[in-house]
Design a protein around this motif. Sequence first.
Motif, PDB file in Angstrom:
ATOM      1  N   UNK A  29       0.754  -1.211  -0.011  1.00 45.14           N
ATOM      2  CA  UNK A  29      -0.092  -0.241   0.016  1.00 45.14           C
ATOM      3  C   UNK A  29       0.848   1.355  -0.017  1.00 45.14           C
ATOM      4  N   UNK A  30       2.130   0.995   0.563  1.00 44.53           N
ATOM      5  CA  UNK A  30       2.806   2.202   0.752  1.00 44.53           C
ATOM      6  C   UNK A  30       3.877   2.484  -0.722  1.00 44.53           C
ATOM      7  N   UNK A  31       4.389   1.472  -1.273  1.00 40.32           N
ATOM      8  CA  UNK A  31       5.276   1.234  -2.238  1.00 40.32           C
ATOM      9  C   UNK A  31       4.502   1.410  -3.607  1.00 40.32           C
ATOM     10  N   UNK A  32       3.473   0.632  -3.939  1.00 38.72           N
ATOM     11  CA  UNK A  32       3.099   0.354  -5.250  1.00 38.72           C
ATOM     12  C   UNK A  32       2.648   1.625  -5.650  1.00 38.72           C
ATOM     13  N   UNK A  33       1.998   2.596  -5.083  1.00 39.19           N
ATOM     14  CA  UNK A  33       1.484   3.932  -5.605  1.00 39.19           C
ATOM     15  C   UNK A  33       2.509   4.725  -6.031  1.00 39.19           C
ATOM     16  N   UNK A  34       3.681   4.225  -5.524  1.00 42.03           N
ATOM     17  CA  UNK A  34       4.952   5.450  -6.289  1.00 42.03           C
ATOM     18  C   UNK A  34       5.404   4.831  -7.615  1.00 42.03           C
ATOM     19  N   UNK A  35       5.049   3.680  -7.989  1.00 44.23           N
ATOM     20  CA  UNK A  35       5.385   3.095  -9.405  1.00 44.23           C
ATOM     21  C   UNK A  35       4.555   3.686 -10.260  1.00 44.23           C
ATOM     22  N   UNK A  36       4.963   3.244 -11.727  1.00 47.78           N
ATOM     23  CA  UNK A  36       4.247   3.658 -12.801  1.00 47.78           C
ATOM     24  C   UNK A  36       3.050   2.806 -13.152  1.00 47.78           C
ATOM     25  N   UNK A  37       1.954   3.071 -13.901  1.00 47.97           N
ATOM     26  CA  UNK A  37       0.858   2.223 -14.216  1.00 47.97           C
ATOM     27  C   UNK A  37       1.403   0.669 -14.974  1.00 47.97           C
ATOM     28  N   UNK A  38       2.346   1.017 -15.699  1.00 52.91           N
ATOM     29  CA  UNK A  38       2.972  -0.369 -16.253  1.00 52.91           C
ATOM     30  C   UNK A  38       3.552  -1.201 -15.314  1.00 52.91           C
ATOM     31  N   UNK A  39       4.578  -0.433 -14.375  1.00 53.34           N
ATOM     32  CA  UNK A  39       4.817  -1.361 -13.256  1.00 53.34           C
ATOM     33  C   UNK A  39       3.913  -2.200 -12.413  1.00 53.34           C
ATOM     34  N   UNK A  40       2.884  -1.212 -12.039  1.00 51.56           N
ATOM     35  CA  UNK A  40       1.793  -1.826 -11.082  1.00 51.56           C
ATOM     36  C   UNK A  40       1.282  -2.992 -11.983  1.00 51.56           C
ATOM     37  N   UNK A  41       0.760  -2.739 -12.994  1.00 51.86           N
ATOM     38  CA  UNK A  41       0.448  -3.991 -13.905  1.00 51.86           C
ATOM     39  C   UNK A  41       1.019  -5.135 -14.032  1.00 51.86           C
ATOM     40  N   UNK A  42       2.657  -4.966 -14.036  1.00 53.03           N
ATOM     41  CA  UNK A  42       3.330  -6.021 -14.075  1.00 53.03           C
ATOM     42  C   UNK A  42       3.368  -6.679 -12.654  1.00 53.03           C
ATOM     43  N   UNK A  43       3.128  -6.035 -11.508  1.00 56.59           N
ATOM     44  CA  UNK A  43       3.288  -6.613 -10.376  1.00 56.59           C
ATOM     45  C   UNK A  43       1.836  -7.437 -10.057  1.00 56.59           C
ATOM     46  N   UNK A  44       0.788  -6.841 -10.605  1.00 55.40           N
ATOM     47  CA  UNK A  44      -0.352  -7.749 -10.577  1.00 55.40           C
ATOM     48  C   UNK A  44      -0.354  -8.826 -11.241  1.00 55.40           C
ATOM     49  N   UNK A  45       0.232  -8.798 -12.360  1.00 54.72           N
ATOM     50  CA  UNK A  45       0.645 -10.133 -13.177  1.00 54.72           C
ATOM     51  C   UNK A  45       1.438 -11.173 -12.347  1.00 54.72           C
ATOM     52  N   UNK A  46       2.531 -10.591 -11.798  1.00 56.14           N
ATOM     53  CA  UNK A  46       3.143 -11.394 -10.915  1.00 56.14           C
ATOM     54  C   UNK A  46       2.428 -12.128  -9.738  1.00 56.14           C
ATOM     55  N   UNK A  47       1.335 -11.304  -9.289  1.00 62.46           N
ATOM     56  CA  UNK A  47       0.507 -11.968  -8.161  1.00 62.46           C
ATOM     57  C   UNK A  47      -0.125 -13.112  -8.660  1.00 62.46           C
ATOM     58  N   UNK A  48      -0.941 -12.620  -9.743  1.00 57.31           N
ATOM     59  CA  UNK A  48      -1.877 -13.851 -10.485  1.00 57.31           C
ATOM     60  C   UNK A  48      -1.093 -14.961 -10.937  1.00 57.31           C
ATOM     61  N   UNK A  49       0.219 -14.951 -11.380  1.00 57.38           N
ATOM     62  CA  UNK A  49       1.030 -16.035 -11.544  1.00 57.38           C
ATOM     63  C   UNK A  49       1.426 -16.755 -10.409  1.00 57.38           C
ATOM     64  N   UNK A  50       1.797 -15.908  -9.315  1.00 56.47           N
ATOM     65  CA  UNK A  50       1.862 -16.744  -7.841  1.00 56.47           C
ATOM     66  C   UNK A  50       0.922 -17.413  -7.229  1.00 56.47           C
ATOM     67  N   UNK A  51      -0.413 -16.971  -7.506  1.00 57.02           N
ATOM     68  CA  UNK A  51      -1.558 -17.520  -7.212  1.00 57.02           C
ATOM     69  C   UNK A  51      -1.736 -18.976  -8.077  1.00 57.02           C
TER      70      UNK A  51
END
Length: 478
Positions: free
Chosen positions: A415-437
């Motif tokens: 919640x603290x770190x991700x808002x500091x990133x770009x939209x593209x970086x946050x989208x990749x992070x969400x993809x990583x979460x989905x892959x981890x699931x």
Amino acid sequence: MTARRPFDHDNPARRTLRALIARHGGAPSFGDYLRKLAHASVTAAVLAGCNMSHGSVDSGVADSGVGGDAQVVDADMPPPPPPPPPPPPAVLCADGQYRAVDGLNAASAPHYLGAWGVGLGRAPLAPIHETGERCGDASDRAGCETRFDERTNEIWQNVLLSTDGDEIQARIEPAEVLAFLGTIDTPNEAALLVWHAGYDIYCAGEHLSSVETLGDGYRVYAYQAGGGCGSPWITTRFTFHVSPGGEMTLEDEREVAREEDFGCIGRRPEGLRADDSARDTVGRWFGHVARLEASAVAAFDVLIDELGALGAPDALLARAREARADEVRHADAMGAVASRYGAVGLEPTIDARRPRSAFEIALENAVEGCVRETFGALVGAHQALRAEDAEIAAAMREIADDEIRHAELSWAVAAWLEPQLTDAERARIDQARRDAIVTLRLQASEEPDEELRRLAGLPTGLEAVAYVDHLAADLWSS
């Protein structure tokens, strides 16, 4: 195949979770949520009178509202016959590399064509195979290459990229790929559709992907691999029928290989090396758990340093230091259990770390913290309720409480770190979460050893999958 939806950064589930985390002093808390979920699962199983041994698990977890559709195979049944080898491969590979954009009979022939892919959300988009010269016929080649690089930074899934003059085109949706290919009339086109849908076309190793030409289309053999968290790393083979119109139909899905990997305990640091020593007794299993708890100490050391360098709030750093101290106690406690069962706690081997960007830190936190630690906290709460060894149950009660706070910390870091990133970086992070699931669900279906399940209280494969499914729908949904 249905395209993945883009990540909605303000979706209701994410807002609900962050609000839940913010209410540390109130009720319901994040910890209460996980404890009640574990208690509901165990209580439903007891009330249903379900037998917790291999092959006889009742659907009590699903009845408790946790849901799940895993299948449990009776251990007394003979194992299924090994899968037949795929037919001889079509010309898909050269020198061990998948030549994704060779052998196409496409509607057009761009100056440059490349198949670009991303693996498990952890690597940046990179070319799998290319033909032609990128931006080679552009009027402003430098400007074209800059725009091309910017475009790749916006994409986080398998994609066909092309350049023609000054035009750059990204074919992300299945319909776009089909429009480019037209009728699927070559083996490589059929394989490309399957690859674009997120499956691997392997050209090395024991199992090879291949394409079989049929009277009504093609049969494509592709693979996905996943695992970790104390269960084997599993390779699954998928058999698809691809019609001339581009419809993909799954004909068969089966496991073809497995190898042991890490246990699902706590946060793994980057550079942690696998340990393939035996885990065939309760003591040796807890020896590996002690190793993972010790590795989590190193992971928090790194996180504390990195968050400090990024200017994280003092309260966040204090919680990370507290989590590190917890992991020291966890390693000692799990080592003591291993010793009581005639084994020793193992020491982790961790390669030297490298400097990482805020994006890389957030990416690891998403996978290791928001997914793995959240699930691990729930498993710990389950063990505290189910373990027949009283000392293990007592240890797991304390560890589960700590791991719940660690999971809360992971979401607070996000919640603290991700808002500091770009939209593209946050989208990749969400993809990583989905892959981890996806990886977590794959390994969660594995049944633990009977003695380990009974003494340590590990959830059955059915229960573990149900937990993953519930968290995916309730907390990790996008």
